[in-house]
Design a protein around this motif. Structure first.
Motif, PDB file in Angstrom:
ATOM      1  N   UNK A  18      49.629  37.673  47.577  1.00 38.83           N
ATOM      2  CA  UNK A  18      48.193  37.862  47.827  1.00 38.83           C
ATOM      3  C   UNK A  18      47.830  39.338  47.717  1.00 38.83           C
ATOM      4  N   UNK A  19      48.651  40.191  48.321  1.00 37.33           N
ATOM      5  CA  UNK A  19      48.379  41.630  48.303  1.00 37.33           C
ATOM      6  C   UNK A  19      48.443  42.175  46.874  1.00 37.33           C
ATOM      7  N   UNK A  20      49.454  41.775  46.111  1.00 39.69           N
ATOM      8  CA  UNK A  20      49.614  42.265  44.744  1.00 39.69           C
ATOM      9  C   UNK A  20      48.478  41.783  43.844  1.00 39.69           C
ATOM     10  N   UNK A  21      48.086  40.514  43.980  1.00 41.15           N
ATOM     11  CA  UNK A  21      46.994  39.988  43.165  1.00 41.15           C
ATOM     12  C   UNK A  21      45.670  40.638  43.549  1.00 41.15           C
ATOM     13  N   UNK A  22      45.516  40.958  44.823  1.00 39.81           N
ATOM     14  CA  UNK A  22      44.324  41.680  45.247  1.00 39.81           C
ATOM     15  C   UNK A  22      44.277  43.068  44.647  1.00 39.81           C
ATOM     16  N   UNK A  27      39.666  38.156  41.204  1.00 44.47           N
ATOM     17  CA  UNK A  27      38.512  37.926  42.091  1.00 44.47           C
ATOM     18  C   UNK A  27      38.801  37.075  43.320  1.00 44.47           C
ATOM     19  N   UNK A  28      39.564  35.988  43.178  1.00 40.09           N
ATOM     20  CA  UNK A  28      39.813  35.092  44.307  1.00 40.09           C
ATOM     21  C   UNK A  28      40.533  35.800  45.453  1.00 40.09           C
ATOM     22  N   UNK A  29      41.212  36.898  45.134  1.00 40.90           N
ATOM     23  CA  UNK A  29      42.010  37.618  46.132  1.00 40.90           C
ATOM     24  C   UNK A  29      41.366  38.939  46.546  1.00 40.90           C
ATOM     25  N   UNK A 291      42.827  33.356  51.014  1.00 44.69           N
ATOM     26  CA  UNK A 291      43.765  34.490  51.000  1.00 44.69           C
ATOM     27  C   UNK A 291      43.250  35.726  51.740  1.00 44.69           C
ATOM     28  N   UNK A 292      41.926  35.874  51.835  1.00 50.57           N
ATOM     29  CA  UNK A 292      41.375  37.075  52.471  1.00 50.57           C
ATOM     30  C   UNK A 292      41.593  37.107  53.978  1.00 50.57           C
ATOM     31  N   UNK A 293      42.080  36.002  54.550  1.00 48.13           N
ATOM     32  CA  UNK A 293      42.467  36.027  55.963  1.00 48.13           C
ATOM     33  C   UNK A 293      43.589  37.045  56.202  1.00 48.13           C
TER      34      UNK A 293
END
Length: 749
Positions: A18-22, A27-29, A291-293
């Protein structure tokens, strides 16, 4: 024997992904606004959706819609959830949870925090899949009770609220509504603050404690009613799920429901229940849905607290062979020791999280939690009993069920008032850097690893224990260290249509110049104070107030009032005013508020200087006290070594002419100019710009303000002179750091 926990491994891998994709910008992350924003931003459109939550206030009602559709040019665009705000007068009939509605109004992007430390609305709501704000103008009910479960939950909630209010009364009923139902409209700001000062705000939110008490308590009641274990488990799980949804399916509630379900499943299947695996499963489930949780404070606090109990407690405080007496004294000793160990375990995990998101800690919170946490179960049971029995037509049963809760809440509130009067009840820590948090957790993990190895091998040693304590102590101290960004830093805060600047000289001193807004409500409480706390500023050495217009002072008045009431750990030492006959009454109000807050109130005029080491602040205006408010604005020239700034308030007309003459005579120039009067065309003349010769100009004004600031004529004058122009309405907070004879400028967005 080593226990394998693949779910724990899966959680850490998923969190890293999640962190890497963000970071990669997927966008989703991330908190990137929906692509639809370019077509509808600020436009009136039609939207439909099902009401899943309703919050009613004095003048407005917030309706939260799910399964929403935006209808643009007769085409439907499915979107995620919407937060709709309606004027109570515009609501057509009674709209309740579960209703399917259509609404016409203005769609807006959810804003980010405009200043460091400010609450980030976008991150908060995006984590809960709410992607739009909408200001409704007209609404139509399309279908009553389309979602029957939501409708039923809404009716149950309203009945319970009525029962709670009847049993507990208005003040304590508002607290119990927050604890039992997750409804905080009637909580009251004063009560909320008292719980914060005591460090027990967590009991005002629906948490795993609430659901555990409810779930296992209900399970035991069913067993005593001679129901089979299987039926008791299934019914208890169903009640847990219903209650979790009733209270809004918050992260802590979802975690508790999932963990309870896993525990019940293990019991029915006669399998071993692993606490950490169940916790990891709940976290993976929530992060898969949103994922933003991963960056949400409530998620991290809820899971962090349980992780502390599950992972830190057994290692840091392994079971002892010592047996306590079975009498009351022995029971108290055992419970007290367990309470201290539990609190330390949870605190070791949550300290960095609390500092990172809230920038302050309750200095008495640890002791208060030891006293209060053992009573929360009684309070919850009393709240439920009072709420249910309060539904009866006779008042007495509800009052009887609520009595233990009323007594406990009264003790909580009176205790909070006592603690509020104690010195440093709230300690401003500032926000630690992420690397500081990582180093601390690394030191904690290393300490726990060594402790576990030595416990498993049954090796003891005082020196080893001392080293572990020192390492952990160094990690804690590191969290509290704030490193200066430069020799001097000035931040122009985004307070909407208003002014506020903060000057910081390293970590030594801090000064504010103005602080108010005509477009943002409670700018002092929600914009200025959070910034100061985020920066780790516990003491403001001086506040300069240019003149007495509300958009320059109302935020400062809020700070003074909060300081006087001990609602914040912030201390303010001095206030610098300039005399003006036109605004004597307002100045007297400032003076009285300052004295109540323990401030020294001083009057300065042209030629007065305030020296703080290498930093020197000179008052250039007003020359006399007979000017109109704006013309007689206090003008401050701040300089440190080769770096200088000019803060001009709202000076214009005769005041600017006298200032211009002084600058010409004394050859005063500046690197950064705070443009006067929010960019009005009647100030900052071309001749004035020629004399002071700034490299950059900052304009503090609000978006879509009623005055058209900054005016086009002014912008053309600045552009003609080749001056860099930065506007808070477009950039958010603007910071300039003087470091190694260079100026580094940064923006909030």
């Amino acid at each position: 024997m080593r226990v394998k926990r693949p779910l724990c491994t899966a959680l850490f891998i998923w969190a890293a992904v999640i962190w890497l994709l963000g970071r990669a910008g997927i966008p989703f992350f991330t908190c990137s606004p929906p692509k639809l924003a370019g077509q509808v931003k600020g436009e009136n459109i039609l939207a439909t959706g099902i009401v899943y939550q309703k919050d009613v206030y004095d003048t407005i009602t917030n309706l939260y819609l799910k399964k929403a559709n935006l209808i643009i040019q007769e085409e439907q665009h499915p979107t995620e959830r919407i937060k709709l705000t309606m004027d109570n007068k515009a609501l057509s009939g009674l709209t309740e949870q579960g209703d399917f509605i259509a609404v016409y109004g203005k769609l807006e992007e959810i804003p980010e925090g405009a200043n460091p430390g400010q609450f980030n609305e976008r991150a908060y709501y995006y984590a809960r899949n709410i992607k739009w704000y909408m200001e409704g103008e007209e609404m139509q009910l399309l279908q009553r009770g389309k979602n029957q479960m939501l409708s039923f939950q809404g009716r149950v909630k309203e009945k319970m609220r009525g029962g709670i209010q009847k049993a507990f009364g208005e003040e304590k009923g508002g607290i119990m509504e927050a604890m039992i139902l997750g409804e905080k409209e009637n909580l009251g700001q004063e009560n909320k603050l008292l719980f914060q000062i005591m460090g027990i705000s967590h009991i005002l939110a629906i948490s795993g404690t609430h659901l555990s008490v409810l779930g296992w308590g209900f399970y035991k009641i069913l067993l005593k009613c001679q129901l089979p274990i299987k039926a008791s488990c299934l019914i208890s799980a169903a009640v847990m799920i219903f209650y979790g949804e009733l209270t809004g399916s918050q992260a802590a509630a979802v975690r508790a429901v999932l963990m309870f379900g896993v525990s019940v499943g293990a019991m029915l299947l006669k399998r071993t229940y692993d606490f950490l695996s169940a916790l990891s499963l709940a976290a993976v489930f929530l992060l898969a849905e949103s994922p933003l949780y991963l960056y949400d404070s409530s998620f991290l606090l809820s899971f962090g607290a349980v992780f502390g109990l599950a992972a830190v407690y057994p290692v840091l405080f392994p079971p002892e062979r010592k047996k306590y007496r079975k009498n009351l004294r022995g029971k108290i000793q055992r419970e007290l020791k367990n309470g201290i160990f539990s609190s330390l375990s949870v605190w070791s995990i949550l300290l960095p999280v609390t500092m990172y998101f809230f920038y302050e800690i309750s200095t008495w919170g640890f002791l208060v939690n030891l006293l209060i946490l053992p009573t929360t179960g009684i309070l919850l049971v009393s709240g439920l009993a009072g709420g249910i029995l309060g539904l009866l037509p006779v008042v007495l049963p509800g009052k009887a069920g609520a009595l233990p809760g009323i007594i406990l809440l009264e003790l909580y509130l009176r205790g909070g008032e006592i603690i509020q009067e104690l010195p440093a009840s709230l300690w401003i820590t500032g926000r630690p850097e992420l690397w500081q948090c990582a180093v601390y957790y690394g030191m904690l993990a290393g300490t726990l690893w060594i402790k576990k190895i030595r416990t498993d091998r049954k090796v003891s040693g005082k020196w080893t224990q001392m080293v572990q304590v020192i390492v952990l102590g160094v990690g804690i101290v590191l969290l509290f260290i704030r490193f200066p960004e430069g020799e001097l830093k000035v931040t122009f805060l985004d307070v909407g249509q208003g002014d506020c600047a903060c000057i910081q000289k390293g970590r030594e001193s801090c000064y504010l110049i103005d602080g108010g807004s005509s477009s943002v409500s409670k700018a002092g409480q929600y914009r200025i104070l959070p910034f100061l706390k985020e920066q780790g500023i516990r003491k403001v050495d001086g506040i300069f107030l240019s003149h007495m217009d509300e958009d320059h002072i109302n935020g400062i008045l809020e700070l003074l009032e909060m300081t006087a009431k001990r609602e914040t750990g912030l201390k303010i030492q001095r206030i610098f005013l300039s005399r003006s006959r036109e605004t004597e009454e307002t100045q007297q109000r400032i003076k009285e508020a300052g004295e109540k807050a323990g401030c020294e109130v001083l009057y300065i005029g042209r030629g007065d200087r305030i020296r703080d080491g290498k930093l020197e602040m000179t008052c250039l205006s007003p020359k006399n006290e007979n000017m109109e408010s704006n013309e007689g604005s206090q003008v401050i020239w701040a300089e440190m070594e080769e770096f200088s700034m000019l803060f001009t308030g709202d000076v214009e007309g005769r005041g600017e002419e006298e200032l211009l003459a002084l600058c010409r005579e004394t050859n005063i120039q500046c690197d950064i100019l705070k443009v006067a009067h929010h960019g009005s065309k009647n100030s900052t003349s071309e001749e004035f710009l020629d004399i002071v010769s700034p490299q950059a100009a900052v304009i503090s004004c609000g978006r879509n303000n009623l005055y058209g600031h900054p005016h086009q004529e002014l912008m053309e004058r600045l552009k003609k002179k080749g001056i860099f122009v930065f506007e808070t309405k477009n950039r958010g907070a603007i910071s300039a750091v003087w470091k190694k004879e260079k100026i580094q400028v940064s923006f909030q967005y």
